[in-house]
Write a protein that holds these residues in place. Structure first.
Motif: not given
Length: 123
Positions: A92-114
């Motif tokens: 299962x593939x998930x898209x995640x997003x968070x308000x940030x300029x950088x490339x973020x590597x870890x899932x805990x850094x993402x606030x929103x998930x599909x």
């Protein structure tokens, strides 16, 4: 509150291609990542892209050269083009997003998930 809508999963034969889409309003200033989770395994990072200011990308070694992450700001969409698919890409593939300029590597850094979309690679 950002709502992410994923689409594009399905069943494909080994060596085939799929393109996943992740759409949300007001996406342009958000870093986005694609993650996946196979049955009985932990969720793992697949690819990440920074916000539209510079579009930096990152790929896990297991997908490097086969997958491409990209953004279309006019359509508020981030894509994951998956080529040369292998059975081990099944997840299962998930898209995640968070308000940030950088490339973020870890899932805990993402606030929103599909909600996730199933990709099955099988003959």
């Amino acid at each position: 509150q950002l709502q992410l809508v994923e689409s594009g999963g399905g069943l494909v034969q080994p060596g085939g291609s799929l393109r996943l889409s992740c759409t949300a309003s007001g996406f342009t200033l958000y870093a986005v990542g694609w993650f996946r989770q196979a049955p009985g395994k932990e969720r793992e990072r697949v690819a990440c892209v920074s916000s539209s200011s510079d579009g930096r990308t990152y790929y896990e070694d297991s997908v490097k050269g086969r997958f491409t992450i990209s953004r279309d700001n006019a359509k508020n969409t981030v894509y994951l083009q998956m080529n040369s698919l292998k059975p081990e890409d099944t997840a299962v593939y998930y898209c995640a997003a968070t308000y940030n300029d950088n490339v973020l590597f870890d899932d805990y850094e993402y606030a929103y998930w599909g909600q996730g979309t199933q990709v099955t690679v099988s003959s």
